[in-house]
Design an enzyme around this catalytic site. Structure first.
Site, mmCIF file in Angstrom:
data_model
loop_
_atom_site.group_PDB
_atom_site.id
_atom_site.type_symbol
_atom_site.label_atom_id
_atom_site.label_comp_id
_atom_site.label_asym_id
_atom_site.label_seq_id
_atom_site.Cartn_x
_atom_site.Cartn_y
_atom_site.Cartn_z
ATOM 1 N N ASP A 154 0.865 -1.188 0.000
ATOM 2 C CA ASP A 154 0.000 0.000 0.000
ATOM 3 C C ASP A 154 0.900 1.235 0.000
ATOM 4 O OD1 ASP A 154 -1.840 -2.062 0.448
ATOM 5 O OD2 ASP A 154 -3.028 -0.902 1.873
ATOM 6 N N LYS A 217 -6.830 3.538 -3.086
ATOM 7 C CA LYS A 217 -7.256 3.511 -1.682
ATOM 8 C C LYS A 217 -7.424 4.952 -1.210
ATOM 9 C CE LYS A 217 -5.100 2.122 2.756
ATOM 10 N NZ LYS A 217 -4.076 1.278 3.388
ATOM 11 N N LYS A 253 -10.363 0.602 -2.258
ATOM 12 C CA LYS A 253 -10.217 0.343 -0.819
ATOM 13 C C LYS A 253 -10.452 1.618 -0.015
ATOM 14 C CE LYS A 253 -6.789 -1.107 2.683
ATOM 15 N NZ LYS A 253 -5.463 -1.706 2.946
HETATM 16 O O1 G3H Z 1 -5.051 1.447 6.039
HETATM 17 C C1 G3H Z 1 -5.815 1.377 6.980
HETATM 18 C C2 G3H Z 1 -6.031 2.456 7.927
HETATM 19 O O2 G3H Z 1 -4.844 2.921 8.466
HETATM 20 C C3 G3H Z 1 -6.924 2.004 9.032
HETATM 21 O O3 G3H Z 1 -7.438 3.115 9.671
HETATM 22 P P1 G3H Z 1 -8.247 2.962 11.055
HETATM 23 O O4 G3H Z 1 -7.203 2.631 12.091
HETATM 24 O O5 G3H Z 1 -8.879 4.283 11.263
HETATM 25 O O6 G3H Z 1 -9.228 1.851 10.907
#
Ligand code: G3H
Length: 317
Positions: A154, A217, A253
């Site tokens: 990513d 994403k 995503k």
């Molecule tokens: O890539 C994923 C995100 O960093 C997740 O974010 P979150 O911790 O707010 O669910």
């Protein structure tokens, strides 16, 4: 994953012409939010679908091998076996991937291999979350994550290039990241909360896809504004347009701040409405989330047992 997106040439003419109608996007987002999410009898099935699309994430400064191991074990068995049995689910249900920092990739890869699991390890990279490190360091980070066992990377885009309109330079950087990924799938994080306008979000989506991203994403989860439905509509329209002109399906995503089962259902509805059923699978849709699974488990428990007793919590006397 579906057929890899090979990318296209950089098309400056296409990028310069883009103008997104903000009012129309906001109206559409409102409509989607007001849509009826699946009726009660189907909600457990939809929630299970959401589980299979989660990139179960931990991206914290205090991550250690032990919490990465716990994350992987949760990814292998995200929903209690008894509940699955009650739903007549014979198949194994796992999350789509685990997502960690580059330094923790080896911890996850070793545990998953020992557990005989083929759940992919996704690594954030390229100076996540801000991307403000030299290009060579960012490339090296991708190579190291792949060498340690990540099969999904990513990357974050260079927001400075986007905000100063240097779209071709951004395209060139992403092409280099794509090369560094080798066979690993590349998800490109746009950090939409820092792009200023919907037009920039659309342009960044297009540039990322032209440069060969397998997914786009929304966010790192570290910006002040992360995954919103309106931004998702802009990105989904770009994905649709790229598909119509090239024949390649790029995945989507949303990530950052997605915490409730109800939100997961809205995300699935949005994807179904904007991109169609083909996108409702882990190959083309992921939910990036660190703390969504608990609420989904609770809701599945409620649907299956008819009780609202807090799942995984001590019963109240
Ligand atoms: O890539 C994923 C995100 O960093 C997740 O974010 P979150 O911790 O707010 O669910």
């Amino acid at each position: 994953m579906s057929a890899r997106n090979p990318g296209t040439k950089f098309d400056l003419e296409h990028i310069s012409k883009v103008r997104v109608n903000t009012q129309a996007v906001l109206k559409r987002a409102q409509h989607i939010q007001g849509q009826k999410i699946p009726t009660k009898q189907w909600q457990a099935a939809w929630l299970l679908k959401a589980v299979t699309c989660i990139d179960l994430t931990t991206l914290a400064g205090d991550d250690t091998p032990s919490n990465i191991h716990r994350l992987c074990l949760k990814a292998i068995q995200p929903v209690e076996h008894n509940l699955l049995k009650k739903m007549d689910m014979q198949d194994k249900v796992t999350t789509a991937a685990v997502c960690v920092y580059p330094s923790r990739v080896a911890d996850a890869a070793i545990l998953l291999e020992a557990a005989n699991s083929n759940i992919p390890v996704a690594s954030v990279a390229t100076g996540f979350p801000a991307g403000q490190t030299p290009l060579e360091t960012r490339l090296q980070e991708v190579r190291m994550a792949v060498a340690d066992g990540a099969t999904e990377i990513d990357i974050v885009i260079n927001r400075t290039l986007a905000l100063t309109g240097q779209w071709e330079a951004m395209f060139d950087e992403i092409c280099q990241f794509r090369m560094a990924c080798g066979n690993a799938h590349m998800k490109t994080i746009l950090a939409v909360g820092e792009l200023g306008t919907f037009t920039n979000v659309y342009k960044a989506s297009m540039v990322a896809m032209m440069a060969g991203s397998d997914f786009i994403k929304t966010s790192t989860g570290k910006e002040a504004v992360n995954a919103t439905y309106s931004v998702a509509i802009v990105m989904a329209r770009a994905i649709r347009s790229y598909y119509l002109s090239t024949g390649y399906k790029v995945g989507f995503k949303p990530a950052g701040g997605i915490r409730t089962a109800q939100e997961a259902l809205v995300w699935l509805t949005l994807i179904k409405e904007e991109l169609g059923n083909d996108w409702l699978c882990p190959h083309l849709f992921r939910l990036g989330a660190s703390s969504l699974l608990t609420d989904i488990e609770r809701q599945i428990y409620h649907h299956v047992t008819g009780h609202y007793a807090a799942y995984n919590e001590l019963p109240m006397a």
